[in-house]
Scaffold this motif. Structure first.
Motif, PDB file in Angstrom:
ATOM      1  N   SER A   1      77.440  56.873  50.644  1.00 15.08           N
ATOM      2  CA  SER A   1      76.377  56.438  51.321  1.00 15.08           C
ATOM      3  C   SER A   1      76.195  54.770  51.294  1.00 15.08           C
ATOM      4  O   SER A   1      75.694  54.200  52.116  1.00 15.08           O
ATOM      5  CB  SER A   1      75.112  56.799  50.916  1.00 15.08           C
ATOM      6  N   SER A   2      77.231  54.147  50.367  1.00 16.75           N
ATOM      7  CA  SER A   2      77.182  52.657  50.134  1.00 16.75           C
ATOM      8  C   SER A   2      78.230  52.089  51.360  1.00 16.75           C
ATOM      9  O   SER A   2      77.842  51.287  51.769  1.00 16.75           O
ATOM     10  CB  SER A   2      77.978  52.469  48.797  1.00 16.75           C
ATOM     11  N   LEU A   3      78.752  53.038  52.073  1.00 16.91           N
ATOM     12  CA  LEU A   3      79.425  52.448  53.175  1.00 16.91           C
ATOM     13  C   LEU A   3      78.709  52.331  54.396  1.00 16.91           C
ATOM     14  O   LEU A   3      77.638  53.445  54.696  1.00 16.91           O
ATOM     15  CB  LEU A   3      80.532  53.394  53.594  1.00 16.91           C
ATOM     16  N   LYS A   4      78.624  51.460  55.285  1.00 13.20           N
ATOM     17  CA  LYS A   4      77.639  51.441  56.534  1.00 13.20           C
ATOM     18  C   LYS A   4      78.070  52.686  57.319  1.00 13.20           C
ATOM     19  O   LYS A   4      79.202  53.274  57.188  1.00 13.20           O
ATOM     20  CB  LYS A   4      78.041  50.121  57.257  1.00 13.20           C
ATOM     21  N   LYS A   5      77.175  53.074  58.240  1.00 12.45           N
ATOM     22  CA  LYS A   5      77.272  54.393  58.892  1.00 12.45           C
ATOM     23  C   LYS A   5      78.400  54.039  59.875  1.00 12.45           C
ATOM     24  O   LYS A   5      79.365  55.148  60.086  1.00 12.45           O
ATOM     25  CB  LYS A   5      75.904  54.472  59.629  1.00 12.45           C
ATOM     26  N   ALA A   6      78.702  52.756  60.442  1.00  6.24           N
ATOM     27  CA  ALA A   6      79.655  52.599  61.634  1.00  6.24           C
ATOM     28  C   ALA A   6      81.107  52.863  60.651  1.00  6.24           C
ATOM     29  O   ALA A   6      82.147  53.267  61.214  1.00  6.24           O
ATOM     30  CB  ALA A   6      79.745  51.269  61.978  1.00  6.24           C
ATOM     31  N   LEU A   7      81.166  52.409  59.370  1.00 10.13           N
ATOM     32  CA  LEU A   7      82.173  52.335  58.861  1.00 10.13           C
ATOM     33  C   LEU A   7      82.537  53.888  58.427  1.00 10.13           C
ATOM     34  O   LEU A   7      83.815  54.256  58.308  1.00 10.13           O
ATOM     35  CB  LEU A   7      82.308  51.534  57.597  1.00 10.13           C
ATOM     36  N   ARG A   8      81.842  54.715  57.934  1.00 10.90           N
ATOM     37  CA  ARG A   8      81.728  56.142  57.771  1.00 10.90           C
ATOM     38  C   ARG A   8      82.220  56.845  58.792  1.00 10.90           C
ATOM     39  O   ARG A   8      83.129  57.587  58.762  1.00 10.90           O
ATOM     40  CB  ARG A   8      80.390  56.755  57.150  1.00 10.90           C
ATOM     41  N   GLU A   9      81.877  56.633  59.847  1.00 14.42           N
ATOM     42  CA  GLU A   9      82.387  57.102  61.187  1.00 14.42           C
ATOM     43  C   GLU A   9      83.922  56.795  61.319  1.00 14.42           C
ATOM     44  O   GLU A   9      84.744  57.564  61.929  1.00 14.42           O
ATOM     45  CB  GLU A   9      81.435  56.871  62.476  1.00 14.42           C
ATOM     46  N   ASP A  10      84.161  55.402  61.476  1.00 19.03           N
ATOM     47  CA  ASP A  10      85.473  55.077  61.653  1.00 19.03           C
ATOM     48  C   ASP A  10      86.521  55.750  60.575  1.00 19.03           C
ATOM     49  O   ASP A  10      87.718  56.024  60.693  1.00 19.03           O
ATOM     50  CB  ASP A  10      85.582  53.459  61.375  1.00 19.03           C
ATOM     51  N   LEU A  11      85.941  55.604  59.251  1.00 19.01           N
ATOM     52  CA  LEU A  11      86.812  56.455  58.259  1.00 19.01           C
ATOM     53  C   LEU A  11      87.115  57.665  58.454  1.00 19.01           C
ATOM     54  O   LEU A  11      88.171  58.287  58.282  1.00 19.01           O
ATOM     55  CB  LEU A  11      86.030  56.187  57.015  1.00 19.01           C
ATOM     56  N   CYS A  12      86.179  58.605  59.088  1.00 21.84           N
ATOM     57  CA  CYS A  12      86.481  59.975  59.302  1.00 21.84           C
ATOM     58  C   CYS A  12      86.800  60.302  60.873  1.00 21.84           C
ATOM     59  O   CYS A  12      86.909  61.381  61.034  1.00 21.84           O
ATOM     60  CB  CYS A  12      85.254  60.716  58.965  1.00 21.84           C
ATOM     61  N   PHE A  13      86.950  59.457  61.639  1.00 18.67           N
ATOM     62  CA  PHE A  13      87.324  59.890  62.934  1.00 18.67           C
ATOM     63  C   PHE A  13      88.569  60.515  63.026  1.00 18.67           C
ATOM     64  O   PHE A  13      89.584  60.159  62.618  1.00 18.67           O
ATOM     65  CB  PHE A  13      87.459  58.475  63.792  1.00 18.67           C
TER      66      PHE A  13
ATOM     67  N   ALA B   1      86.870  60.898  52.916  1.00 17.68           N
ATOM     68  CA  ALA B   1      85.766  60.835  52.066  1.00 17.68           C
ATOM     69  C   ALA B   1      85.953  60.877  50.688  1.00 17.68           C
ATOM     70  O   ALA B   1      85.457  60.271  50.071  1.00 17.68           O
ATOM     71  CB  ALA B   1      84.628  61.807  52.592  1.00 17.68           C
ATOM     72  N   GLU B   2      86.840  61.889  50.426  1.00 15.40           N
ATOM     73  CA  GLU B   2      87.197  62.129  48.884  1.00 15.40           C
ATOM     74  C   GLU B   2      87.685  60.863  48.421  1.00 15.40           C
ATOM     75  O   GLU B   2      87.464  60.705  47.333  1.00 15.40           O
ATOM     76  CB  GLU B   2      87.958  63.436  48.738  1.00 15.40           C
ATOM     77  N   CYS B   3      88.674  60.366  49.090  1.00 17.83           N
ATOM     78  CA  CYS B   3      89.357  59.225  48.887  1.00 17.83           C
ATOM     79  C   CYS B   3      88.525  57.837  48.580  1.00 17.83           C
ATOM     80  O   CYS B   3      88.479  57.264  47.431  1.00 17.83           O
ATOM     81  CB  CYS B   3      90.437  58.666  49.723  1.00 17.83           C
ATOM     82  N   ALA B   4      87.670  57.747  49.419  1.00 17.83           N
ATOM     83  CA  ALA B   4      86.493  56.739  49.337  1.00 17.83           C
ATOM     84  C   ALA B   4      85.434  56.790  48.244  1.00 17.83           C
ATOM     85  O   ALA B   4      85.183  55.878  47.710  1.00 17.83           O
ATOM     86  CB  ALA B   4      85.783  56.739  50.607  1.00 17.83           C
ATOM     87  N   ALA B   5      85.295  58.131  48.021  1.00 19.25           N
ATOM     88  CA  ALA B   5      84.260  58.256  46.830  1.00 19.25           C
ATOM     89  C   ALA B   5      85.039  57.939  45.615  1.00 19.25           C
ATOM     90  O   ALA B   5      84.431  57.554  44.624  1.00 19.25           O
ATOM     91  CB  ALA B   5      83.880  59.819  47.015  1.00 19.25           C
TER      92      ALA B   5
ATOM     93  N   CYS C   1      91.818  54.515  53.000  1.00 23.27           N
ATOM     94  CA  CYS C   1      91.712  55.993  53.025  1.00 23.27           C
ATOM     95  C   CYS C   1      91.655  56.533  54.323  1.00 23.27           C
ATOM     96  O   CYS C   1      91.652  57.741  54.562  1.00 23.27           O
ATOM     97  CB  CYS C   1      90.263  56.136  52.224  1.00 23.27           C
ATOM     98  N   THR C   2      91.568  55.791  55.426  1.00 24.11           N
ATOM     99  CA  THR C   2      91.515  56.342  56.780  1.00 24.11           C
ATOM    100  C   THR C   2      92.863  57.193  57.013  1.00 24.11           C
ATOM    101  O   THR C   2      93.935  57.073  56.499  1.00 24.11           O
ATOM    102  CB  THR C   2      91.611  55.484  57.704  1.00 24.11           C
ATOM    103  N   GLY C   3      92.551  58.387  57.269  1.00 23.27           N
ATOM    104  CA  GLY C   3      93.707  59.461  57.515  1.00 23.27           C
ATOM    105  C   GLY C   3      94.094  60.128  56.494  1.00 23.27           C
ATOM    106  O   GLY C   3      95.131  60.861  56.349  1.00 23.27           O
ATOM    107  N   ALA C   4      93.678  59.865  55.174  1.00 24.52           N
ATOM    108  CA  ALA C   4      93.972  60.761  53.919  1.00 24.52           C
ATOM    109  C   ALA C   4      93.912  62.082  54.018  1.00 24.52           C
ATOM    110  O   ALA C   4      92.838  62.604  54.472  1.00 24.52           O
ATOM    111  CB  ALA C   4      93.312  59.930  52.700  1.00 24.52           C
TER     112      ALA C   4
END
Length: 356
Positions: free
Chosen positions: A47-59, A67-71, A88-91
């Protein structure tokens, strides 16, 4: 006639419509599945990631891996949110984060991302995860002191072992004409230490360096040496070239490299020497490269001359032959059978001819 044609056309239209509905349904299911995976990934992202970045991360994520990588990496306070995204994108799992955490604190986040992000695409099992996630760090730790960062990345990014660094250390000490970029090109795919077959078939991380040191002087410069010796497990490619005699000894450097690159014995050279001297040197190299038989490819070429009457086709057919089976098969085939049919029928044959 018209009364019988109409139902047929109607059935075809119904069949086509049914197929289209199945395809549309399948695509919708895939979209729903992908959408669910993306939503799950966003939900699990820190949740510390901004919403837009969470969406980019998981696109487009197929799993919650990003998400597991980022956590896993979020406790690394030196990582910015953009660093987390780049790592972590695409991990497929938390492997890139585990890799980054295994690197020393003094390594910059940017360099950690470059070294570890290739693991995002790695297919790992529970048995291999720990070794693979620690391998880039082990490789980086074994590099020569003050080795330039760009070349360090070339050598160790996504490395599966510390072999590239071991090779680079040996090359830096032994090959004075090699700059860092030459060393990286030579060693990036150096083989890890292995021994198979009760002591035979040994691979050594310093194999590329041994190969360069054993290469003839005309091939010991960085450009030719890298072309010949990159990925070598020993000095054997260089010894293969030394074995070339007679007309084969007059091959160009490029032809010699094509013949002996990857050689694990001097057999390719012996094969080239036994090939007809009238055969173009480039075709001789193609005929004998990586062969395990010193005589079979050349003998096959000679025996199929009348049956195929096409040197390039003969070379392509006979390369890799280990006995006289393929040649006997071609010569036993009907003379008026098309060459491509003879080749297709007889490639890999191990008997006296086509079955009757």
């Amino acid at each position: 006639m018209a009364t019988t044609a109409m139902p047929t056309r109607k059935r075809r239209r119904v069949g086509a419509a049914s197929t289209l509905l199945v395809l549309v349904s399948a695509m919708a299911t895939l979209r729903e599945s992908g959408g669910a995976a993306t939503s799950e990934c966003i939900r699990k992202a820190p949740s510390s990631l901004k919403k837009a970045l969470r969406e980019d991360l998981c696109f487009g994520a197929a799993t919650a891996g990003p998400a597991e990588c980022a956590a896993f990496i979020k406790t690394a306070t030196s990582f910015t949110q953009r660093d987390v995204l780049d790592l972590c994108t695409g991990a497929a799992s938390d492997a890139p984060a585990r890799c980054a955490k295994s690197l020393p604190n003094g390594v910059s986040p940017e360099l950690k991302v470059k070294l570890c992000s290739p693991l995002a695409r790695a297919m790992l099992t529970p048995e291999t995860t720990e070794a693979r996630t620690k391998a880039p760090a082990a490789c980086y730790a074994d590099l020569p002191k003050r080795f330039p960062t760009p070349e360090a990345v070339l050598l160790c990014a996504g490395a599966t072992s510390s072999a590239p660094a071991q090779c680079a250390s040996a090359a830096t000490s032994a090959l004075k004409d090699f700059g860092p970029s030459d060393v990286a090109a030579l060693c990036r795919n150096a083989p890890p230490t292995t021994t198979t077959g009760g002591g035979s078939g040994k691979s050594d991380p310093t194999g590329p360096v041994q190969c360069v040191k054993a290469a003839p002087s005309k091939l010991s410069g960085p450009e030719h040496a890298v072309a010949l010796c990159a990925e070598a497990s020993s000095s054997m490619p260089a010894k293969c070239i030394e074995e070339l005699k007679g007309p084969s000894g007059k091959m160009t450097p490029e032809e010699k490299i094509a013949l002996c690159k990857g050689a694990r014995s001097t057999t390719p050279a012996k094969c080239a020497v036994s090939a007809p001297t009238t055969l173009d040197a480039g075709l001789r190299a193609k005929l004998c490269a990586r062969t395990t038989s010193s005589k079979a490819p050349a003998a096959c070429f000679k025996e199929t001359r009348n049956a195929l009457r096409d040197e390039l086709l003969q070379v392509e057919f006979c390369a890799g032959a280990v006995d006289d089976g393929p040649a006997k098969c071609v010569t036993a085939a009907p003379f008026n059978l098309e060459n491509k049919l003879k080749v297709g029928l007889c490639r890999g044959a191990r008997d006296d001819g086509p079955s009757e």
